[in-house]
Design a protein around this motif. Structure first.
Motif, PDB file in Angstrom:
ATOM      1  N   ASP A 278       2.967   5.630 -34.270  1.00 16.11           N
ATOM      2  CA  ASP A 278       4.162   5.965 -35.050  1.00 16.11           C
ATOM      3  C   ASP A 278       4.822   4.730 -35.659  1.00 16.11           C
ATOM      4  OD1 ASP A 278       4.288   8.808 -35.074  1.00 16.11           O
ATOM      5  OD2 ASP A 278       4.607   8.713 -32.901  1.00 16.11           O
ATOM      6  N   CYS A 279       4.957   3.653 -34.861  1.00 11.49           N
ATOM      7  CA  CYS A 279       5.581   2.462 -35.436  1.00 11.49           C
ATOM      8  C   CYS A 279       4.689   1.847 -36.511  1.00 11.49           C
ATOM      9  CB  CYS A 279       5.957   1.455 -34.347  1.00 11.49           C
ATOM     10  SG  CYS A 279       4.652   1.079 -33.207  1.00 11.49           S
ATOM     11  N   HIS A 280       3.370   2.063 -36.377  1.00 11.51           N
ATOM     12  CA  HIS A 280       2.447   1.530 -37.380  1.00 11.51           C
ATOM     13  C   HIS A 280       2.598   2.261 -38.711  1.00 11.51           C
ATOM     14  CE1 HIS A 280      -1.209  -0.357 -38.926  1.00 11.51           C
ATOM     15  NE2 HIS A 280      -1.568   0.840 -39.348  1.00 11.51           N
ATOM     16  N   ILE A 281       2.587   3.582 -38.655  1.00 13.40           N
ATOM     17  CA  ILE A 281       2.619   4.323 -39.931  1.00 13.40           C
ATOM     18  C   ILE A 281       4.010   4.299 -40.559  1.00 13.40           C
ATOM     19  CG2 ILE A 281       0.633   5.773 -39.396  1.00 13.40           C
ATOM     20  CD1 ILE A 281       2.524   8.009 -38.680  1.00 13.40           C
ATOM     21  N   ASN A 282       5.026   3.930 -39.781  1.00 12.01           N
ATOM     22  CA  ASN A 282       6.347   3.720 -40.406  1.00 12.01           C
ATOM     23  C   ASN A 282       6.431   2.357 -41.078  1.00 12.01           C
ATOM     24  OD1 ASN A 282       7.326   6.171 -39.640  1.00 12.01           O
ATOM     25  ND2 ASN A 282       8.157   5.403 -37.685  1.00 12.01           N
ATOM     26  N   GLY A 283       5.461   1.494 -40.779  1.00 13.44           N
ATOM     27  CA  GLY A 283       5.513   0.134 -41.314  1.00 13.44           C
ATOM     28  C   GLY A 283       6.374  -0.796 -40.476  1.00 13.44           C
ATOM     29  N   ASP A 284       6.843  -0.325 -39.299  1.00 18.74           N
ATOM     30  CA  ASP A 284       7.638  -1.206 -38.428  1.00 18.74           C
ATOM     31  C   ASP A 284       6.756  -2.319 -37.877  1.00 18.74           C
ATOM     32  OD1 ASP A 284       9.701   0.518 -38.896  1.00 18.74           O
ATOM     33  OD2 ASP A 284       9.382   1.681 -37.049  1.00 18.74           O
ATOM     34  N   THR A 285       5.500  -1.971 -37.580  1.00 17.58           N
ATOM     35  CA  THR A 285       4.543  -2.989 -37.152  1.00 17.58           C
ATOM     36  C   THR A 285       3.375  -2.946 -38.138  1.00 17.58           C
ATOM     37  OG1 THR A 285       3.408  -1.435 -35.710  1.00 17.58           O
ATOM     38  CG2 THR A 285       5.155  -2.771 -34.713  1.00 17.58           C
TER      39      THR A 285
ATOM     40  N   PRO B  85       4.401 -10.666 -48.364  1.00 14.65           N
ATOM     41  CA  PRO B  85       5.509  -9.764 -48.731  1.00 14.65           C
ATOM     42  C   PRO B  85       5.817  -8.729 -47.654  1.00 14.65           C
ATOM     43  CG  PRO B  85       3.505  -9.053 -49.810  1.00 14.65           C
ATOM     44  CD  PRO B  85       3.138 -10.279 -49.021  1.00 14.65           C
ATOM     45  N   ARG B  86       6.210  -9.220 -46.486  1.00 13.49           N
ATOM     46  CA  ARG B  86       6.456  -8.320 -45.368  1.00 13.49           C
ATOM     47  C   ARG B  86       7.448  -7.220 -45.728  1.00 13.49           C
ATOM     48  NH1 ARG B  86       5.714  -8.936 -40.019  1.00 13.49           N
ATOM     49  NH2 ARG B  86       5.147 -11.106 -40.339  1.00 13.49           N
ATOM     50  N   GLU B  87       8.537  -7.621 -46.442  1.00 15.98           N
ATOM     51  CA  GLU B  87       9.585  -6.635 -46.736  1.00 15.98           C
ATOM     52  C   GLU B  87       9.068  -5.538 -47.667  1.00 15.98           C
ATOM     53  OE1 GLU B  87       9.224  -9.555 -47.923  1.00 15.98           O
ATOM     54  OE2 GLU B  87      10.102  -9.851 -49.916  1.00 15.98           O
ATOM     55  N   VAL B  88       8.113  -5.901 -48.555  1.00 14.26           N
ATOM     56  CA  VAL B  88       7.552  -4.879 -49.450  1.00 14.26           C
ATOM     57  C   VAL B  88       6.656  -3.936 -48.657  1.00 14.26           C
ATOM     58  CG1 VAL B  88       6.130  -4.472 -51.489  1.00 14.26           C
ATOM     59  CG2 VAL B  88       7.630  -6.480 -51.396  1.00 14.26           C
ATOM     60  N   LEU B  89       5.828  -4.508 -47.787  1.00 14.59           N
ATOM     61  CA  LEU B  89       4.918  -3.681 -46.980  1.00 14.59           C
ATOM     62  C   LEU B  89       5.725  -2.737 -46.087  1.00 14.59           C
ATOM     63  CD1 LEU B  89       2.317  -6.439 -46.107  1.00 14.59           C
ATOM     64  CD2 LEU B  89       1.918  -4.413 -47.534  1.00 14.59           C
ATOM     65  N   GLN B  90       6.856  -3.226 -45.572  1.00 13.39           N
ATOM     66  CA  GLN B  90       7.663  -2.364 -44.704  1.00 13.39           C
ATOM     67  C   GLN B  90       8.394  -1.298 -45.519  1.00 13.39           C
ATOM     68  OE1 GLN B  90       9.698  -5.298 -42.140  1.00 13.39           O
ATOM     69  NE2 GLN B  90       8.065  -4.911 -40.660  1.00 13.39           N
ATOM     70  N   ALA B  91       8.817  -1.672 -46.741  1.00 16.77           N
ATOM     71  CA  ALA B  91       9.472  -0.678 -47.592  1.00 16.77           C
ATOM     72  C   ALA B  91       8.492   0.434 -47.962  1.00 16.77           C
ATOM     73  CB  ALA B  91      10.019  -1.354 -48.857  1.00 16.77           C
ATOM     74  N   LEU B  92       7.237   0.047 -48.203  1.00 13.02           N
ATOM     75  CA  LEU B  92       6.211   1.055 -48.521  1.00 13.02           C
ATOM     76  C   LEU B  92       6.005   1.987 -47.329  1.00 13.02           C
ATOM     77  CD1 LEU B  92       3.731  -1.286 -50.416  1.00 13.02           C
ATOM     78  CD2 LEU B  92       4.913   0.697 -51.408  1.00 13.02           C
ATOM     79  N   GLY B  93       6.066   1.420 -46.122  1.00 14.94           N
ATOM     80  CA  GLY B  93       5.968   2.243 -44.923  1.00 14.94           C
ATOM     81  C   GLY B  93       7.129   3.214 -44.832  1.00 14.94           C
ATOM     82  N   ALA B  94       8.329   2.699 -45.093  1.00 14.02           N
ATOM     83  CA  ALA B  94       9.517   3.554 -45.022  1.00 14.02           C
ATOM     84  C   ALA B  94       9.444   4.657 -46.082  1.00 14.02           C
ATOM     85  CB  ALA B  94      10.772   2.708 -45.212  1.00 14.02           C
ATOM     86  N   ALA B  95       8.791   4.358 -47.204  1.00 12.89           N
ATOM     87  CA  ALA B  95       8.655   5.360 -48.262  1.00 12.89           C
ATOM     88  C   ALA B  95       7.604   6.419 -47.925  1.00 12.89           C
ATOM     89  CB  ALA B  95       8.285   4.672 -49.584  1.00 12.89           C
TER      90      ALA B  95
END
Lengths: 408, 377
Positions: free
Chosen positions: B114-121, B43-53
């Motif tokens: 920074d890109c890690h904690i945003n969930g970009d990577t 669920p990449r999109e969920v993991l990235q959404a959680l990062g964005a949140a």
């Protein structure tokens, strides 16, 4: 025309819920299909029963704060008395409870093997040629069989869940009816760095004695002892008697500070010297470091080289388990002297870990009286009560045995 | 599900974060749960959404985050009550950000954090093997040798989660076959010399992208070094590392309790013959949660008693997960045993809480070791 709200129907056989809004597309029912319009040959998609086995779902809100339906009577036997600790205090309670009640389920949890042995012997055992085996009067397993007690040895308690009356251990949870803490006390670390503390031997336990005896070996060694209280002096005398060279250190100017008057202490230092013990008073240990062979003890004005360093600087009871159980703790588990109950009515404490208004009572003599008080409380018999009384304390020295009176 | 109790009025960031996380869990994530568990959907999109949140940022020190480990654990619990595979991957992500942040390596932090904690990577943790090695249970699987500007690493790590092409993980190698010399580094899954391989099918949690990582003459530059020496670094982070995992258990247990209440109206009359009823379990869970949130206030506490508290809480999480999920299936009966039913999935999730490093048995072994008096060797 205004559509009625969609309804839900529950399968009486399996609990599947048919929601009119969702339908059952896999079963040919489009979303929005009313229950009444479902053909009679339709089957429950999870268990296969027919439409006739469904009933309207009426959702009563069950408040989360409410209790679930009350449980039917417990199928388990009444939970046991659990004793934590397999030392003199733990066995004293086990014996006292068994003497009043032959049937009561008893469990003992012990980090060690719970061998029965006279602990005061450990500070005089070397000169008498005792091994860790020869001081044992009965194995833990044998005592457990004799007392019809379930012994979990090699098991450590990691927490006490007082609300649910369970002890958390390294072999899983154990439910208790009453809990008896016979935890003892452990050597306090010295106010030195971690490395110094790692080089310090302690003899507070049979296993420590076995390992220390193996490390000392059979050839004469130089042993430095930090702390010249009762135990430190006995150990010095014992090691000297076994043929070792001993240096005894204390922060006070004399041995047995607070116990022996200066003139008696002075004679004692001379007796020690005659048996091969050098006493250094007002000593301040700064560090203990590994040397090419043995260790170096830095005393500021001199560096003492020794094969082994033994610390006999007093005991403390760790507060961690008290904290997990929310028990009152004041230098030890705070107990009511009449009952030896802690601040939790189902939890008792005795021996080195108990505290009476902040005072501990770390001697052998009171333990048996305390065990009787707990046994009486557990069997709801009138309690004899416990009071700290003046206890004569003997210094078991070969050359100059002494008896002191410790005021209550 | 609700995980309240912490003084939210003092932590408005946490209230807002948990609200967003709940929306993602109930919205995007809930319909994917079965697909993730059984079909291996990542669920990449969920993991990235959680990062964005902000779910990964909240535990970072200011100015990046709020240094709020309790909120990170609560967010993981919210997600785990719906899908523990995803909750577990949040832990992987958070463990990896802990590694990078605590490395003190400016180049690594600059490039990755920074890109890690945003969930970009996204990243994982290959620390199961080193943790067990340091506890005397295994030996290190990666071997390194120093070369100009870094190290060359060889070996294979089995079963690393939340990784894939473009991802990375924290790993430790032994240097020059010397069991006392280690270096911890960030292993880039797309670097030359890295091969990822699928593992045999697990009984659940298939969508966690759990792969084996093979390193063949992999060059690791000094800019990717997390810790050297490793031992004091691990001593500093191990409390936080273990404590973070408790979010999985808090969620899976809450999910189990919720599913017991869901059938109470129809089945309460027979369920009252069962052990472990939902009201009792809820009290136990709430007490455990309070213990964990208190510990989470000081994740880098170095006191020995604190670490024992962490180990005990983590062990309790494993035990309670097993008990609660087992009971939830008994409460639901056949409907909970259906392959698409949450109660049977949660039993498999609970087994994961109990066996993932540190497993219940490892925790108890470590508690026993730390409880005994230390004497000179």
């Amino acid at each position: 025309m205004s559509a009625a709200a969609f309804r839900q129907f529950i399968c009486r056989a399996c609990g599947y819920i048919y929601d009119e809004a969702l339908g059952d597309p896999d079963g040919g029912l489009a979303p929005g299909t009313r229950f009444d319009d479902i053909p009679d040959d339709w089957m429950c998609p999870t268990c296969g029963v027919g439409k006739g086995d469904f009933e309207p779902l009426i959702v009563a809100s069950i408040a989360r704060t409410a209790q679930a339906a009350p449980p039917i009577a417990a199928r388990h036997a009444p939970p046991p008395v659990v004793i934590v600790g397999g030392g003199i205090a733990g066995w004293a309670v086990a014996n006292a409870v068994r003497a009043t009640d032959a049937a009561r389920p008893l469990v003992m949890v012990s980090g060690c093997t719970a061998c029965v042995y006279p602990k005061p012997l450990l500070s005089v055992a070397l000169a008498q040629g005792h091994t860790a085996v020869s001081v044992v009067s009965e194995s833990g397993d044998s005592a457990a069989r004799r007392l019809n007690l379930r012994l979990l040895h090699g098991t450590w308690v990691s927490g006490i869940d007082a609300a649910r009356r369970r002890v958390r251990t390294t072999r899983g949870d154990i439910a208790y009816g009453q809990l008896v803490l016979a935890l003892g006390a452990s050597p306090a670390p010295l106010p030195l760095d971690a490395e110094s503390n790692r080089h310090l031997w302690r003899i507070n336990h049979l296993d420590h004695y076995a390992r220390f005896r193996a490390a000392v070996g059979d050839t004469p060694k130089h042993v430095a002892i930090i702390g010249a209280g009762l135990v430190g002096c006995e150990l010095a005398d014992d090691l000297a008697g076994a043929g070792h060279r001993v240096t005894l250190l204390d922060a006070a100017p004399q041995p047995l500070p607070g116990l022996a008057a200066p003139d008696i202490a002075h004679s004692f230092v001379q007796e020690l010297a005659a048996s091969g013990v050098r006493f250094i008073g007002a000593a301040r240990v700064l560090s203990v470091r590994k040397a090419s062979a043995g260790v170096d003890v830095d005393l500021g004005n001199e560096t003492l080289h020794a094969d082994l360093v033994l610390a006999a600087t007093g005991l403390r009871t760790e507060a961690r388990l008290a904290r997990t159980a929310g028990l009152a703790f004041n230098n030890g588990y705070a107990v009511d002297p009449r009952t030896l109950r802690t601040s939790d009515a189902s939890i008792y404490a005795l021996g080195d870990c108990a505290s009476f208004g902040g005072k501990t009572c770390r001697f052998i003599e009171p333990i048996h009286r305390q065990a009787l008080v707990i046994a009486a409380a557990l069997s709801q018999q009138p309690s004899p009560g416990f009071a700290i009384v003046d206890v004569p304390v003997r210094l078991k020295s070969r050359s100059m045995p002494m008896t002191f009176s410790l005021a209550a | 599900m609700k995980i309240p109790d912490a003084p939210m009025e003092e932590r408005p960031h946490a209230g807002l974060l948990l609200q967003r996380v709940r929306e993602i869990a109930a919205g995007k994530l809930a319909p994917l749960t079965e697909k993730i568990d059984r079909e291996g959907y990542y669920p990449r999109e969920v993991l990235q959404a959680l990062g964005a949140a902000g779910a990964y940022r909240v535990q970072m020190a200011a100015p990046r985050g709020n240094a709020d480990y309790a909120a990170a654990i609560q967010a993981m619990a919210e997600v785990s009550s719906v899908c523990m595979s995803t909750g577990f991957m949040m832990w992987c992500q958070n463990a990896c950000s802990l590694y990078i942040e605590q490395s003190g390596n400016a180049a690594l932090i600059e490039r990755r954090l920074d890109c890690h904690i945003n969930g970009d990577t996204l990243g994982g943790t290959g620390m199961s093997n080193p943790m067990k090695t340091f506890a005397g249970i295994e030996t290190l699987l990666l071997q390194g040798r120093p070369v100009h500007g870094g190290y060359v690493v060889n070996g294979t790590l089995p079963w690393v989660s939340n990784i894939g092409p473009g991802h990375y993980l924290g790993a430790v190698c032994e240097i020059d076959n010397d069991p006392s010399r280690h270096v911890m580094f960030l292993l880039d899954c797309s670097a030359p010399g890295v091969t990822l391989k699928h593992c045999p099918t697990f009984s659940g949690m298939e969508g966690t992208s759990t792969l084996s990582v093979r390193a063949t003459n992999l060059f690791v530059s000094e800019a990717e070094v997390i810790a050297d020496p490793v031992a004091p670094y691990i001593r500093r982070i191990k409390g936080a590392f273990i404590l973070q995992q408790t979010g999985m258990a808090l969620g899976v247990v809450q999910g189990a309790i919720d599913s017991m209440w869901a059938v109470e109206q129809q089945l309460g009359h027979v369920n009252r013959f069962l052990d472990n009823r939902p009201d009792d379990l809820q009290c136990e869970l709430d007490d455990l949660k309070q213990r964990i949130l208190r510990l989470a206030a000081t994740p880098f506490e170095s006191d020995g008693e604190y670490f024992l508290d962490v180990l005990d809480a983590r062990a309790h999480c494993g035990e309670l997960s097993l008990r609660a999920t087992q009971s939830a299936l008994l409460h639901q009966g056949a409907r909970g045993y259906l392959m698409n039913a949450a109660p049977q999935r949660r039993i498999r999730e609970a087994h994961f809480v109990a066996i993932v490093t540190p497993a219940i048995k490892h925790l108890r072994k470590e508690i026993a070791r730390l409880s005994a008096q230390e004497l000179p060797a």
